[in-house]
Design a protein around this motif. Structure first.
Motif, PDB file in Angstrom:
ATOM      1  N   GLY A  50       1.144   2.898  -9.434  1.00 21.84           N
ATOM      2  CA  GLY A  50       2.116   3.990  -9.430  1.00 21.84           C
ATOM      3  C   GLY A  50       2.255   4.675  -8.094  1.00 21.84           C
ATOM      4  N   ALA A  51       1.428   4.253  -7.125  1.00 24.50           N
ATOM      5  CA  ALA A  51       1.436   4.874  -5.797  1.00 24.50           C
ATOM      6  C   ALA A  51       0.967   3.844  -4.775  1.00 24.50           C
ATOM      7  CB  ALA A  51       0.531   6.105  -5.775  1.00 24.50           C
ATOM      8  N   ASP A  52       1.103   4.195  -3.482  1.00 24.61           N
ATOM      9  CA  ASP A  52       0.600   3.306  -2.432  1.00 24.61           C
ATOM     10  C   ASP A  52      -0.915   3.418  -2.310  1.00 24.61           C
ATOM     11  OD1 ASP A  52       2.899   1.925  -1.198  1.00 24.61           O
ATOM     12  OD2 ASP A  52       3.593   3.968  -0.836  1.00 24.61           O
ATOM     13  N   TYR A  53      -1.429   4.647  -2.426  1.00 24.68           N
ATOM     14  CA  TYR A  53      -2.879   4.820  -2.437  1.00 24.68           C
ATOM     15  C   TYR A  53      -3.228   6.117  -3.162  1.00 24.68           C
ATOM     16  CZ  TYR A  53      -2.284   7.892   1.707  1.00 24.68           C
ATOM     17  OH  TYR A  53      -1.895   8.880   2.584  1.00 24.68           O
ATOM     18  N   ILE A  54      -4.487   6.161  -3.617  1.00 26.05           N
ATOM     19  CA  ILE A  54      -4.978   7.299  -4.399  1.00 26.05           C
ATOM     20  C   ILE A  54      -6.322   7.744  -3.821  1.00 26.05           C
ATOM     21  CG2 ILE A  54      -5.810   8.058  -6.670  1.00 26.05           C
ATOM     22  CD1 ILE A  54      -4.016   5.960  -7.942  1.00 26.05           C
ATOM     23  N   SER A 204       4.419   5.350   4.206  1.00 24.74           N
ATOM     24  CA  SER A 204       5.561   4.761   4.904  1.00 24.74           C
ATOM     25  C   SER A 204       5.351   3.253   5.025  1.00 24.74           C
ATOM     26  CB  SER A 204       5.697   5.374   6.302  1.00 24.74           C
ATOM     27  OG  SER A 204       4.560   5.047   7.092  1.00 24.74           O
ATOM     28  N   ASP A 205       6.445   2.530   5.203  1.00 25.65           N
ATOM     29  CA  ASP A 205       6.381   1.073   5.278  1.00 25.65           C
ATOM     30  C   ASP A 205       5.605   0.596   6.498  1.00 25.65           C
ATOM     31  OD1 ASP A 205       7.863   0.922   2.973  1.00 25.65           O
ATOM     32  OD2 ASP A 205       9.781   0.777   4.032  1.00 25.65           O
ATOM     33  N   THR A 206       5.477   1.454   7.510  1.00 26.44           N
ATOM     34  CA  THR A 206       4.809   1.045   8.759  1.00 26.44           C
ATOM     35  C   THR A 206       3.282   1.207   8.698  1.00 26.44           C
ATOM     36  OG1 THR A 206       5.155   3.277   9.664  1.00 26.44           O
ATOM     37  CG2 THR A 206       6.843   1.612  10.147  1.00 26.44           C
ATOM     38  N   LEU A 207       2.779   1.890   7.661  1.00 26.99           N
ATOM     39  CA  LEU A 207       1.342   2.145   7.573  1.00 26.99           C
ATOM     40  C   LEU A 207       0.583   0.873   7.163  1.00 26.99           C
ATOM     41  CD1 LEU A 207      -1.009   4.210   7.629  1.00 26.99           C
ATOM     42  CD2 LEU A 207      -0.579   4.603   5.189  1.00 26.99           C
ATOM     43  N   ASN A 208      -0.422   0.525   7.949  1.00 24.31           N
ATOM     44  CA  ASN A 208      -1.300  -0.599   7.613  1.00 24.31           C
ATOM     45  C   ASN A 208      -2.405  -0.070   6.691  1.00 24.31           C
ATOM     46  OD1 ASN A 208      -3.501  -2.509   7.670  1.00 24.31           O
ATOM     47  ND2 ASN A 208      -2.485  -3.491   9.416  1.00 24.31           N
ATOM     48  N   LEU A 209      -2.286  -0.368   5.397  1.00 26.21           N
ATOM     49  CA  LEU A 209      -3.194   0.216   4.418  1.00 26.21           C
ATOM     50  C   LEU A 209      -4.638  -0.231   4.605  1.00 26.21           C
ATOM     51  CD1 LEU A 209      -1.051   0.148   1.146  1.00 26.21           C
ATOM     52  CD2 LEU A 209      -1.728   2.133   2.479  1.00 26.21           C
ATOM     53  N   SER A 210      -4.848  -1.481   5.039  1.00 28.47           N
ATOM     54  CA  SER A 210      -6.215  -1.981   5.230  1.00 28.47           C
ATOM     55  C   SER A 210      -6.913  -1.205   6.338  1.00 28.47           C
ATOM     56  CB  SER A 210      -6.195  -3.467   5.562  1.00 28.47           C
ATOM     57  OG  SER A 210      -5.637  -4.199   4.500  1.00 28.47           O
ATOM     58  N   GLN A 211      -6.236  -1.037   7.490  1.00 35.75           N
ATOM     59  CA  GLN A 211      -6.814  -0.276   8.601  1.00 35.75           C
ATOM     60  C   GLN A 211      -6.989   1.191   8.225  1.00 35.75           C
ATOM     61  OE1 GLN A 211      -4.350  -0.919  12.032  1.00 35.75           O
ATOM     62  NE2 GLN A 211      -4.838  -3.117  12.171  1.00 35.75           N
ATOM     63  N   THR A 229      -6.405   1.746  -2.476  1.00 35.83           N
ATOM     64  CA  THR A 229      -5.035   1.337  -2.163  1.00 35.83           C
ATOM     65  C   THR A 229      -4.549   0.330  -3.193  1.00 35.83           C
ATOM     66  OG1 THR A 229      -5.686  -0.534  -0.782  1.00 35.83           O
ATOM     67  CG2 THR A 229      -5.532   1.624   0.290  1.00 35.83           C
ATOM     68  N   HIS A 230      -3.229   0.143  -3.246  1.00 35.28           N
ATOM     69  CA  HIS A 230      -2.688  -0.798  -4.233  1.00 35.28           C
ATOM     70  C   HIS A 230      -3.100  -2.230  -3.904  1.00 35.28           C
ATOM     71  CE1 HIS A 230       0.615  -2.877  -2.057  1.00 35.28           C
ATOM     72  NE2 HIS A 230       0.683  -1.771  -1.337  1.00 35.28           N
ATOM     73  N   THR A 231      -3.380  -2.525  -2.619  1.00 31.96           N
ATOM     74  CA  THR A 231      -3.804  -3.884  -2.259  1.00 31.96           C
ATOM     75  C   THR A 231      -5.217  -4.166  -2.761  1.00 31.96           C
ATOM     76  OG1 THR A 231      -4.489  -3.009  -0.103  1.00 31.96           O
ATOM     77  CG2 THR A 231      -2.321  -4.038  -0.239  1.00 31.96           C
ATOM     78  N   SER A 232      -6.122  -3.184  -2.649  1.00 33.05           N
ATOM     79  CA  SER A 232      -7.485  -3.391  -3.151  1.00 33.05           C
ATOM     80  C   SER A 232      -7.497  -3.433  -4.670  1.00 33.05           C
ATOM     81  CB  SER A 232      -8.418  -2.292  -2.649  1.00 33.05           C
ATOM     82  OG  SER A 232      -7.955  -1.016  -3.036  1.00 33.05           O
ATOM     83  N   THR A 233      -6.575  -2.715  -5.307  1.00 31.32           N
ATOM     84  CA  THR A 233      -6.466  -2.764  -6.762  1.00 31.32           C
ATOM     85  C   THR A 233      -6.072  -4.155  -7.224  1.00 31.32           C
ATOM     86  OG1 THR A 233      -5.841  -0.433  -6.888  1.00 31.32           O
ATOM     87  CG2 THR A 233      -5.267  -1.809  -8.765  1.00 31.32           C
ATOM     88  N   SER A 234      -5.127  -4.772  -6.526  1.00 31.88           N
ATOM     89  CA  SER A 234      -4.708  -6.127  -6.911  1.00 31.88           C
ATOM     90  C   SER A 234      -5.852  -7.121  -6.751  1.00 31.88           C
ATOM     91  CB  SER A 234      -3.500  -6.565  -6.080  1.00 31.88           C
ATOM     92  OG  SER A 234      -3.847  -6.732  -4.723  1.00 31.88           O
ATOM     93  N   GLU A 235      -6.699  -6.925  -5.724  1.00 31.25           N
ATOM     94  CA  GLU A 235      -7.863  -7.811  -5.542  1.00 31.25           C
ATOM     95  C   GLU A 235      -8.844  -7.650  -6.697  1.00 31.25           C
ATOM     96  OE1 GLU A 235      -9.554  -6.962  -1.771  1.00 31.25           O
ATOM     97  OE2 GLU A 235      -7.796  -7.620  -0.635  1.00 31.25           O
ATOM     98  N   ARG A 236      -9.082  -6.402  -7.113  1.00 32.18           N
ATOM     99  CA  ARG A 236     -10.018  -6.174  -8.213  1.00 32.18           C
ATOM    100  C   ARG A 236      -9.485  -6.741  -9.521  1.00 32.18           C
ATOM    101  NH1 ARG A 236     -10.580  -1.169  -5.998  1.00 32.18           N
ATOM    102  NH2 ARG A 236      -9.292  -0.208  -7.578  1.00 32.18           N
TER     103      ARG A 236
END
Length: 831
Positions: A50-54, A204-211, A229-236
């Motif tokens: 529901g968000a980019d990060y929490i 924002s689209d320019t933010l590198n969530l991993s870094q 972050t939503h990327t780490s959620t998908s990995e889990r």
């Protein structure tokens, strides 16, 4: 010529094709579903969260954590907690997860409600969104009221879905959403209450969530908060189904390997029977290339056809998986079907059939025209260099295929190494048994026994080929069965009259006696009355926790440093615990040094041993302790287990809250108790484990269905391979059986000779295969699945006699042609 010869040998070639079809079908179906699942998780990871990060915290954020949270400017926030709620209209009660939202959440995905407008109006109207299933269960409609603690709110709408929840979580604790401004009015957030604060951000689209996560998360962890972050959620989410996925890949690998074994053994015997015909062709002027290509075209054609049929079956099979898994996936998996899996299947079918048939096919190249005249049917195997390159090609194929399937180079090496060892042990066993029989041949035995034993080591014997084929088939089938048992071992949920099926949480100390009295009035037992004390580690051995956080070389796991431990005190061990080091201390006298007992996983993560010192911060008071014992804890049991247990006589006066467990006989007694408790103690939460048992059993049944289905699928492949291998071996013995009949042997004698030969081959191959499977399954349990291994007797009691009997029956059916017809008729037909 290839087509004409294939038509004449269609029965043998159809069995050959069947092993390819089943192997390819397993690989394509499992690989396709895995790809679809990963693609869906990646595509929907934002909508799932529901968000980019929490940023979340298990308690009120510290001043520094709040400064970081505010500096990032959250777009929405919530505080959530588990609590009992009541429906004044029906008098019903239910444990729910209350989510007090503030702001325009979610930013991706939607809140699905009935009516649809309730999702956007509940904040302004001051209503609650209540799980739709819950409303149906208690016959409540939008417009009725709900009581959350001391607060009564109108129900604005039925909640069907919201990002951040799954079917499992909503079944155990359905969601109730209320505006954040009403939290204090509920009066539910008291000392010891379990709550979580969450802050939602749209990046924002320019933010590198991993870094961004690498930079911000360490600062938040130091303040007992966390960034997700939503990327780490998908990995889990991908890792959540890890062991089941590993098993499915193992089943696919085994099914394909069984297909390869079927190809190799079938073509070996098939080509051996064609050597005389090839010699005739060469006498008539056929070149090496022509005779080689005739059979290469046959094998390649069967490989392509088998690959195509197997791919189509695999595409059909993988459509079933989303239907079976839909209850415990957090979203609906959309299946996309393309030509890619079909092309992969056709390529695999062609490549594996040609590659594994190449070794016996080499013999066609070196057949001499003089083979027509020679009695000895032993043909040239071809130069060692050519055979070496074929073996190397097979090993490279197996390694690359397992690497593609498992995506782990160590696992790939392990599988290829285990396969080589298995082949070597089986071939060595077959050669050793031949040597022992020849050396210690029982010359005084009867004609039938001696003849059957002679068949095992005389020229043109089939001992090595069949022992390897039978043994490897049994090995793979048994490995799959043992592995299935490893994964299904935890699916049995034991329940009895003495087993707690209701847990009463968040009891304040002054409420404990009143709740116990309530249980007595309802004729229910108090099974456990556990006091909980929250604390954090202040010092480990001689180092402050803050110093360890800043030490980049520390081996202590990060969660230890930030975790708020819920500990208890008692004088006895429980069923799920076992002392593995040190001595259990039941009670301490005043002034004695405090010796605690810790779980084995905590000892490993905190690098603690018996005798090490640990200082705890207990609600602001520092307490010095020493590790007195280490316990092995079975966390899989559905009961209250603890990482840290104090002896009696230490924590009795510390700030604490309580948990009471009981056993209710039926749903009516459960509902009555929950109504009474919620009416008198609104802060108390009740978990009805009978519902949890039902949900878990339903999920595990679905997982078990998939595991059993794939196990059956691969076992069926193995049986077909065994049938094909033994069936094609009939051509080894026809001429000898015909010769025996010509010399006056009776049908019963030929039957007994054949039966004894196949009985020995089946028993030897299947026994060695099962013993090898025991070793491999132990290694899989220890290294791959990381689960305990308790071997089943089924392979010994069912597979060993069953496969031996199967080999015997097929072997006896092989000579029916000889027994029913005259010798001359058989020789003409086979010619």
């Amino acid at each position: 010529m290839a087509w004409r010869d294939a038509k004449a040998s269609r029965v043998r070639l159809l069995l050959f094709m069947a092993s390819i079809i089943l192997g390819i079908a397993a690989v394509v179906s499992i690989q396709l579903f895995s790809i679809n699942l990963k693609d869906n998780i990646q595509l929907q990871s934002k909508a799932l969260m529901g968000a980019d990060y929490i940023i979340d915290s298990r308690k009120q954020p510290t001043e520094r954590a709040q400064a970081i949270i505010d500096s990032l400017n959250p777009d929405a926030s919530e505080v959530n907690f588990v609590s009992m709620i009541a429906f004044p209209k029906s008098g019903g009660t239910k444990l729910v997860k209350v989510r007090a939202l503030k702001g325009d959440f979610p930013f991706y995905g939607t809140i699905d409600t009935e009516p649809a407008s309730a999702a956007s109006t509940y904040q302004d109207s001051g209503g609650a969104l209540v799980d739709a299933t819950l409303l149906l269960q208690f016959d409540i409609q939008p417009g009725d009221s709900i009581k959350v603690g001391e607060l009564t709110l109108p129900i604005a709408g039925a909640l069907k879905a919201i990002p951040g929840t799954t079917a499992i979580s909503t079944s155990v604790a359905p969601s109730v959403i209320i505006p954040n401004r009403f939290v204090e009015s509920t009066e539910l957030l008291q000392f010891g209450s379990r709550k979580e604060y969450q802050f939602f951000y749209k990046a924002s689209d320019t933010l590198n969530l991993s870094q961004f996560e690498e930079k911000i998360n360490p600062m938040l962890e130091a303040e007992n908060s966390d960034l997700d972050t939503h990327t780490s959620t998908s990995e889990r989410l991908g890792n959540r189904y890890d062991n089941v996925g590993k098993f499915l890949y193992l089943a696919a690998f085994i099914a394909l390997l069984l297909g390869c074994v079927g190809i190799a053994s079938s073509v070996h015997i098939y080509i051996k029977e064609k050597l005389r015909a090839i010699a005739v062709l060469k006498c008539m002027g056929a070149s090496r290339k022509q005779s080689f290509l005739i059979f290469l075209i046959q094998i390649a054609g069967i490989g392509v056809t088998g690959g195509l049929v197997g791919s189509l079956i695999g595409v059909g099979l993988q459509v079933l998986f989303p239907y079976i898994l839909q209850e415990f996936l957090p979203f609906a998996v959309e299946i996309s079907i393309s030509f890619q899996p079909i092309l992969i299947g056709v390529f695999l079918g062609l490549f594996m059939s040609v590659l594994f048939a190449l070794l016996p096919l080499l013999r066609t190249w070196y057949v001499s025209p003089l083979e027509v005249l020679r009695i000895n049917e032993k043909a040239s195997q071809g130069p060692k260099k050519a055979r070496f390159f074929v073996f190397a090609g097979i090993l490279i194929f197996l390694f690359l295929f397992s690497l593609w399937l498992l995506e782990d180079i160590l696992y790939a090496f392990g599988f290829v190494g285990a396969t080589l060892i298995t082949f070597a042990v089986l071939a060595g066993t077959a050669l050793l048994s031949m040597k022992l029989i020849r050396t210690y041949f029982p010359k005084r035995w009867g004609f039938i026994s001696r003849q059957s034993l002679l068949n095992l080591f005389r020229p043109n014997n089939q001992t090595v080929v069949l022992v390897v084929a039978i043994g490897l088939g049994t090995f793979l089938i048994s490995t799959l069965y043992f592995t299935k048992d490893i994964l299904l071992a935890k699916t049995d949920i034991e329940q009895s009259a003495e087993t707690a099926n209701m847990i009463i949480l968040d009891l304040q100390t002054d409420q404990r006696d009143a709740v116990e009295q309530q249980l007595i009035e309802n004729d229910l037992p108090t099974l456990d009355n556990i006091s909980l004390v929250t604390m954090r580690m202040q010092k480990i051995k001689d180092q402050q926790v803050n110093e360890i956080r800043q030490d980049s070389t520390s081996q202590i796991r990060g969660w230890i440093l930030n975790h708020e431990f819920r500990t208890t005190y008692r004088d006895t061990l429980i069923d799920s615990e076992e002392i593995i080091e040190g001595e259990w201390i039941p009670e301490l006298e005043s002034g004695d040094p405090v010796k605690i007992s810790i779980s084995d996983n905590l000892a490993e993560d905190a690098k603690l041993r018996v005798g090490d010192a640990v200082v705890f911060n207990v609600q602001g008071v520092l307490m010095e302790t020493t590790v007195g014992s280490i316990r092995k804890v079975d966390w899989g049991q559905i009961q209250l287990n603890f990482s840290i247990v104090f002896p009696k006589g230490v924590l009795e006066k510390a700030p604490q809250f309580n948990v009471i467990t009981t056993a209710v006989p039926d749903e009516e007694a459960s509902a009555k108790l929950q109504r009474n408790l919620v009416a008198k103690f609104p802060n108390v939460s009740v978990i009805d484990l009978r519902q949890v048992y039902t949900i878990l059993e339903d999920i595990l049944d679905k997982i078990s269905w998939i595991i059993n289905f794939m196990a059956f699928f691969s076992i069926l492949t193995g049986i077909i391979v065994l049938i094909g291998s033994v069936r094609t071996s009939k051509y080894q013995r026809i001429k000898e059986s015909v010769l025996l009949r010509t010399l006056g042997a009776k049908n019963t004698q030929i039957l007994k000779i054949t039966a004894l030969e196949y009985l020995f081959l089946g028993l030897l191959g299947s026994l060695v295969g099962i013993l090898l499977a025991l070793v491999s399954s132990f290694c899989l349990a220890l290294l791959v699945f990381k689960e305990p291994f308790v071997p089943s007797l089924i392979p010994f009691l069912v597979f060993l006699p069953g496969i031996t009997l199967l080999v015997l029956v097929i072997g006896l059916s092989n000579i029916q042609t000889v027994l029913r017809s005259s010798p001359l008729e058989v020789l003409r037909k086979e010619g």
